[in-house]
Scaffold this motif. Structure first.
Motif, PDB file in Angstrom:
ATOM      1  N   GLU A 110      98.950  17.675  96.882  1.00  0.00           N
ATOM      2  CA  GLU A 110     100.157  17.902  98.120  1.00  0.00           C
ATOM      3  C   GLU A 110     101.533  17.724  97.462  1.00  0.00           C
ATOM      4  N   SER A 134     102.180  20.264  94.811  1.00  0.00           N
ATOM      5  CA  SER A 134     103.223  21.313  95.866  1.00  0.00           C
ATOM      6  C   SER A 134     104.543  21.121  95.721  1.00  0.00           C
ATOM      7  N   LYS A 135     104.793  19.620  95.477  1.00  0.00           N
ATOM      8  CA  LYS A 135     106.386  19.337  95.837  1.00  0.00           C
ATOM      9  C   LYS A 135     106.730  19.247  94.452  1.00  0.00           C
ATOM     10  N   ARG A 142     103.228  11.586  99.530  1.00  0.00           N
ATOM     11  CA  ARG A 142     105.099  11.276 100.121  1.00  0.00           C
ATOM     12  C   ARG A 142     105.055  10.246  98.557  1.00  0.00           C
ATOM     13  N   ALA A 151     105.341  12.026  95.035  1.00  0.00           N
ATOM     14  CA  ALA A 151     106.318  12.112  94.863  1.00  0.00           C
ATOM     15  C   ALA A 151     107.302  11.727  94.673  1.00  0.00           C
TER      16      ALA A 151
END
Length: 362
Positions: free
Chosen positions: A208, A211-212, A309, A312
């Motif tokens: 995830e 992808s950011k 999150r 990232a």
């Protein structure tokens, strides 16, 4: 003292995450004068994927994956002062426990060594009549790969006389800083086999965030991910041999540790990869789990992410200079407190106290 140790594999890390733990700890015990024989079954193609030769410090006996061969290997326990049956051997584990402990001399120290305590305990709680659960009261000691007080309390509650964690650590002879390798150049790298107990967390903590981060290079190593849909920023390189682990950890700006779900939920369960990475001087980002501060100081020696999150965000703010400093502080910490020599000193005290006085408790 002579030790008969029955485990998954010492000579192959192929689908065998305990290999690093066994090698580091048993080599350190051998340096203290223990005569160790490691018995491992020829299963799961591990012998076809050996990554070390049988070492000088431990005799390795490979037996065929059959019941007659298992019984012949188990009978050899009769010559040992300390008899260890590890979890997850991979062939007829319940029968092996029965045969090994039946062959052990009455005066031998009899140990079950659990290298995946949260998973084992979940099974034992669900199956009160499980052979291992029935055998616990007849064993002198349960040692575990980790788990802290929650695992100790759980094992005592289901019948173990005593349970003591022996945590993973660093073997500086095997894992250490090396020159960067262009094959592993990346901003963030993760190494881990695809397992049911880990896959959802890899999705959350690695794929995830990837992808950011479309402008970053992320590297995925480990077996089983070939048919997993991956973001464009992720390069999959398959199985990474043990000999390449140092370069894999040293080269990227940061490496990621993602605990299996059961380990994360239990806490106090640092994976071998935590110490491999720290030993290579890597900047480690780990998923959050209780007890991390016992091994590395969050924010200074390791970066901790609560979710994808956080991963990232950390990658967006992490400079090369900061990453280098975090890695160096982690290396200093594990060399000073968390090598297998430190662990072997603890295990030596445990063994000697109980061999001299079987009723002793820590």
């Amino acid at each position: 003292m002579r030790v008969a140790f029955y485990g998954s594999s010492l000579v192959s890390a192929y689908w065998n995450g305990a290999a690093t733990y066994y090698r580091g700890l048993l080599r350190a015990l051998a340096s203290r004068g223990y005569e160790i024989t490691f018995y491992e079954p020829d299963v799961y193609d591990r012998q076809k994927h050996r990554d070390i030769d049988p070492p000088a410090w431990c005799k390795v006996v490979v037996y065929e994956g059959s019941v007659p061969a298992l019984k012949r290997a188990a009978a050899q326990a009769a010559g040992a002062d300390i008899v260890v049956k590890a979890s997850g051997v991979g062939f007829e584990d319940d029968l092996l426990l029965k045969e090994v402990m039946a062959a052990a001399r009455p005066t031998a120290l009899k140990i079950f060594w659990d290298v995946d305590a949260p998973a084992t305990l979940a099974i034992l709680r669900a199956l009160p009549d499980h052979p291992l659960r029935r055998a616990l009261s007849s064993l002198d000691l349960v040692l575990t790969y980790g788990g802290g007080d929650p695992v100790v309390r759980s094992y005592r509650a289901i019948g173990a006389r005593e349970c003591i964690p022996v945590y993973n650590a660093l073997d500086p002879q095997t894992h250490h800083p090396v020159a960067p390798d262009p094959r592993f150049a990346a901003d963030l790298a993760f190494l881990g086999n695809r397992l049911p107990d880990r896959e959802a967390r890899v999705q959350d903590f690695f794929l995830e965030p990837a992808s950011k981060l479309p402008d970053r290079r992320l590297l995925l190593g480990g077996a089983g991910w070939h048919d997993k849909p991956l973001p464009g920023s992720v390069t999959y390189i398959g199985h990474v041999p043990t000999a390449d682990h140092n370069a894999f950890n040293t080269t990227p700006k940061a490496v990621l540790n993602i605990s299996r779900a059961s380990m994360a939920e239990n806490g106090f369960s640092p994976a071998t990869r935590v110490f491999e990475a720290a030993g290579a001087g890597a900047c480690l980002i780990t998923d959050a789990w209780e007890g991390i501060e016992l091994f590395l100081k969050p924010g200074e020696e390791v970066l901790v992410a609560r979710d994808g999150r956080d991963v990232a965000d950390l990658m967006c703010s992490l400079s090369a200079v900061d990453a280098k400093q975090i890695g160096q502080r982690a290396l200093s910490r594990v060399l000073g407190e968390h090598t297998y020599s430190h662990r072997a000193a603890d295990v030596d005290r445990i063994f000697r106290r109980r061999v001299q006085n079987p009723e002793a408790a820590e």
